[in-house]
Write an enzyme that holds these catalytic residues in place. Sequence first.
Site, PDB file in Angstrom:
ATOM      1  CG  ASP A  10      36.358   7.228 -75.297  1.00 48.29           C
ATOM      2  OD1 ASP A  10      37.497   7.657 -75.020  1.00 48.29           O
ATOM      3  OD2 ASP A  10      35.505   7.949 -75.848  1.00 48.29           O
ATOM      4  CG  HIS A 243      41.536  16.320 -78.499  1.00 47.56           C
ATOM      5  ND1 HIS A 243      41.230  17.601 -78.093  1.00 47.56           N
ATOM      6  CD2 HIS A 243      41.096  16.216 -79.773  1.00 47.56           C
ATOM      7  CE1 HIS A 243      40.629  18.245 -79.074  1.00 47.56           C
ATOM      8  NE2 HIS A 243      40.533  17.429 -80.110  1.00 47.56           N
TER       9      HIS A 243
END
Length: 320
Positions: A10, A243
């Site tokens: 995303d 991340h």
Amino acid sequence: MTTKIILDTDPGIDDAMAILFAEASPEIELVGLTTVYGNADIDISTRNALYLKQRFGFKCDVAQGASKPLKRQPVGASIAVHGENGFGDVKIKAPTISADPRPAHQYIIETVKASPGEITLVAVGPLTNLALALEQAPEITKLVKEVVIMGGAFGTHEHTGNVTPFAEANVYDDPHAADTVFTADWPVTVIGLDVTHEAFFSTDYIDTLRDTCGDVGEFVWDISRFYLDFYKSRMGVNGCFVHDSSAIAYVIDPSLFEVRGGPIRVVCDGPAEGMTLQKHNDTKHKADEWADWPAQNVAVKVNDQALLDLYLDTITSYSS
């Protein structure tokens, strides 16, 4: 031997950093980018993926995926973290190339079936596309090489959540999809906050990327300004946690991580919605919602300095 991956994403600032890491690595063949809502809405996510493909000359496919969760109400794009355009509001040219006509879940199904046992699915956003693929073609669990997910938080090192006290963003965005993916009969490794909050891109590190890694480094530096401002104002730190790129690092070199095994379930409603729980012992219980599900891996330790070295070395070699 390279690992073929479909990267479900995303994009997203940290997604862009991970996408470039995957493209740059000689250990990875980036077969496709499948997009999902999350950091941005689905149209922006897909545009950003196409932009990266065109600007940096990727050969991979791009397929647009889900625009909303399976069941829960959408929580909305992470504008405060990634800006209105997903890339920290850095102005980018509209791409002139188009996405694959297939929806992302169909692209995943057909690509996995065309290369049985060869494709690793790497998901760094909400898991809706993977859940839709499982729903339509459950047989792919026997055809996928591995599933690597950036998401979840299991309490190791006291890391429990980043959008609620007990939920990580990707899982919280679609907990039903995450529970479906974690309980499917395929090999899953979860790279959650337990390890991503143990690795840190400092501002000096990102400055080094800018100064030594050409156009790629400059792009990462540009889009990270907004992201780093969020971290500074929210947490008082000079840098950001690693991340999504941690999931790519696992694919390149699993030895950077220590994992533990056990079935995983996701809380799908109530105040702990999105909480991830792993049963990592063999204790027998009268009532046990974990007992009949396959054991999956959760990363609990990371060699953070080796991860940082790997990222910098990979991007440096790619840019030269």
